[in-house]
Scaffold this motif. Structure first.
Motif, PDB file in Angstrom:
ATOM      1  N   LEU A 136       4.741   6.465   9.036  1.00  0.00           N
ATOM      2  CA  LEU A 136       5.625   5.346   9.361  1.00  0.00           C
ATOM      3  C   LEU A 136       5.670   5.071  10.860  1.00  0.00           C
ATOM      4  CD1 LEU A 136       8.522   6.005   6.838  1.00  0.00           C
ATOM      5  CD2 LEU A 136       6.762   4.214   6.720  1.00  0.00           C
ATOM      6  N   SER A 137       5.543   6.108  11.675  1.00  0.00           N
ATOM      7  CA  SER A 137       5.493   5.887  13.122  1.00  0.00           C
ATOM      8  C   SER A 137       4.343   4.958  13.481  1.00  0.00           C
ATOM      9  CB  SER A 137       5.328   7.212  13.870  1.00  0.00           C
ATOM     10  OG  SER A 137       6.491   7.987  13.762  1.00  0.00           O
ATOM     11  N   ARG A 138       3.201   5.171  12.872  1.00  0.00           N
ATOM     12  CA  ARG A 138       2.032   4.312  13.140  1.00  0.00           C
ATOM     13  C   ARG A 138       2.222   2.916  12.536  1.00  0.00           C
ATOM     14  NH1 ARG A 138       0.297   9.485  13.003  1.00  0.00           N
ATOM     15  NH2 ARG A 138      -1.366  10.082  14.414  1.00  0.00           N
ATOM     16  N   PHE A 139       2.678   2.879  11.288  1.00  0.00           N
ATOM     17  CA  PHE A 139       2.850   1.592  10.615  1.00  0.00           C
ATOM     18  C   PHE A 139       3.899   0.743  11.313  1.00  0.00           C
ATOM     19  CE2 PHE A 139       4.930  -0.818   7.026  1.00  0.00           C
ATOM     20  CZ  PHE A 139       3.963  -1.807   6.956  1.00  0.00           C
ATOM     21  N   VAL A 164       7.223  15.191   6.938  1.00  0.00           N
ATOM     22  CA  VAL A 164       6.360  15.181   8.130  1.00  0.00           C
ATOM     23  C   VAL A 164       5.279  14.120   7.975  1.00  0.00           C
ATOM     24  CG1 VAL A 164       4.733  16.547   9.499  1.00  0.00           C
ATOM     25  CG2 VAL A 164       6.811  17.612   8.602  1.00  0.00           C
ATOM     26  N   LEU A 165       4.638  14.082   6.806  1.00  0.00           N
ATOM     27  CA  LEU A 165       3.588  13.082   6.566  1.00  0.00           C
ATOM     28  C   LEU A 165       4.141  11.670   6.699  1.00  0.00           C
ATOM     29  CD1 LEU A 165       0.738  12.252   5.686  1.00  0.00           C
ATOM     30  CD2 LEU A 165       1.537  12.421   3.320  1.00  0.00           C
ATOM     31  N   TRP A 166       5.288  11.402   6.057  1.00  0.00           N
ATOM     32  CA  TRP A 166       5.864  10.057   6.124  1.00  0.00           C
ATOM     33  C   TRP A 166       6.315   9.715   7.535  1.00  0.00           C
ATOM     34  CZ3 TRP A 166       4.776   6.332   3.162  1.00  0.00           C
ATOM     35  CH2 TRP A 166       4.490   6.549   1.819  1.00  0.00           C
ATOM     36  N   CYS A 167       6.833  10.680   8.261  1.00  0.00           N
ATOM     37  CA  CYS A 167       7.259  10.438   9.633  1.00  0.00           C
ATOM     38  C   CYS A 167       6.073   9.977  10.482  1.00  0.00           C
ATOM     39  CB  CYS A 167       7.878  11.714  10.212  1.00  0.00           C
ATOM     40  SG  CYS A 167       8.592  11.495  11.848  1.00  0.00           S
ATOM     41  N   HIS A 168       4.965  10.672  10.372  1.00  0.00           N
ATOM     42  CA  HIS A 168       3.780  10.304  11.149  1.00  0.00           C
ATOM     43  C   HIS A 168       3.181   8.980  10.673  1.00  0.00           C
ATOM     44  CE1 HIS A 168       3.374  13.892  13.669  1.00  0.00           C
ATOM     45  NE2 HIS A 168       3.901  14.538  12.636  1.00  0.00           N
ATOM     46  N   PHE A 177       0.830  -1.209   0.000  1.00  0.00           N
ATOM     47  CA  PHE A 177       0.000   0.000   0.000  1.00  0.00           C
ATOM     48  C   PHE A 177       0.867   1.261   0.000  1.00  0.00           C
ATOM     49  CE2 PHE A 177      -1.751   3.460   2.520  1.00  0.00           C
ATOM     50  CZ  PHE A 177      -2.815   3.823   1.721  1.00  0.00           C
ATOM     51  N   ALA A 178       1.856   1.307   0.895  1.00  0.00           N
ATOM     52  CA  ALA A 178       2.695   2.498   1.010  1.00  0.00           C
ATOM     53  C   ALA A 178       3.453   2.763  -0.286  1.00  0.00           C
ATOM     54  CB  ALA A 178       3.661   2.351   2.185  1.00  0.00           C
ATOM     55  N   TYR A 179       3.994   1.700  -0.875  1.00  0.00           N
ATOM     56  CA  TYR A 179       4.858   1.851  -2.046  1.00  0.00           C
ATOM     57  C   TYR A 179       4.052   2.091  -3.325  1.00  0.00           C
ATOM     58  CZ  TYR A 179       9.212   1.253  -4.621  1.00  0.00           C
ATOM     59  OH  TYR A 179      10.319   1.477  -5.386  1.00  0.00           O
ATOM     60  N   MET A 180       2.985   1.352  -3.497  1.00  0.00           N
ATOM     61  CA  MET A 180       2.264   1.371  -4.768  1.00  0.00           C
ATOM     62  C   MET A 180       1.095   2.362  -4.809  1.00  0.00           C
ATOM     63  SD  MET A 180       4.114  -0.735  -6.368  1.00  0.00           S
ATOM     64  CE  MET A 180       3.212  -0.947  -7.889  1.00  0.00           C
ATOM     65  N   ALA A 181       0.540   2.731  -3.651  1.00  0.00           N
ATOM     66  CA  ALA A 181      -0.626   3.616  -3.650  1.00  0.00           C
ATOM     67  C   ALA A 181      -0.340   4.958  -2.965  1.00  0.00           C
ATOM     68  CB  ALA A 181      -1.805   2.916  -2.974  1.00  0.00           C
ATOM     69  N   MET A 182       0.147   4.899  -1.733  1.00  0.00           N
ATOM     70  CA  MET A 182       0.311   6.146  -0.986  1.00  0.00           C
ATOM     71  C   MET A 182       1.435   7.020  -1.544  1.00  0.00           C
ATOM     72  SD  MET A 182       0.622   6.792   3.063  1.00  0.00           S
ATOM     73  CE  MET A 182       1.043   8.417   3.657  1.00  0.00           C
TER      74      MET A 182
END
Length: 151
Positions: A47-50, A41-45, A21-26
């Motif tokens: 990835l912190s959750r993921f 900032v978006l990726w930090c937040h 999902f992260a690689y192909m869609a987000m």
């Protein structure tokens, strides 16, 4: 045994599916929609959750995998080639994840805290490459896990 198999498969789905999902869609959507200065900032937040889920998945994959290996196959000698390949690639995936988590992800968090979008973008790029490798390995492991016993 059904509990071990269910937890093992669900953990793999969460980890590999999350990477897909992260690689192909987000990632492509973020590039199209989010201002470059805010992507770190978006990726930090995100990835912190993921990564909280990945930690749980990694632990469950190891516990359930070795539980099944020793209770069903009687140890390494009783396991087929596909189990050994799955285990080996799984360990490589875990090592890559640990590297991502403790190196570029840590640097990404520092860049975000220091409000340095250029460094954040560089770290996101490094994470993207490593996640791409882990995604390919994960898809191979899933295919071997699903069909390896029939080959």
């Amino acid at each position: 045994m059904s509990l071990a198999i269910a937890l093992h498969v669900l953990s793999a789905v969460i980890w590999v599916g999350g990477m897909f999902f992260a690689y192909m869609a987000m990632r492509p959507a973020v590039v199209e929609v989010v201002n470059e200065s805010q992507r770190g900032v978006l990726w930090c937040h995100t990835l912190s959750r993921f990564f909280r889920w990945v930690w749980a998945a990694v632990i469950l994959l190891l516990v359930t995998g070795y539980w099944m290996l020793f209770s069903v196959f009687g140890g390494m000698a009783g396991a087929g080639w596909h189990i050994h390949v799955m285990q080996g690639l799984g360990i490589v995936m875990i090592l890559l994840y640990l590297h991502v988590y403790f190196a570029p992800f840590r640097r990404l968090k520092q860049a975000v805290a220091n409000q340095n979008p250029q460094e954040g973008g560089r770290q996101v790029g490094q994470i993207r490459k490593l996640v791409g490798i882990n995604l390919i390995l994960g898809l191979i492991v899933v295919a071997i896990g699903a069909g390896g016993g029939y080959l």
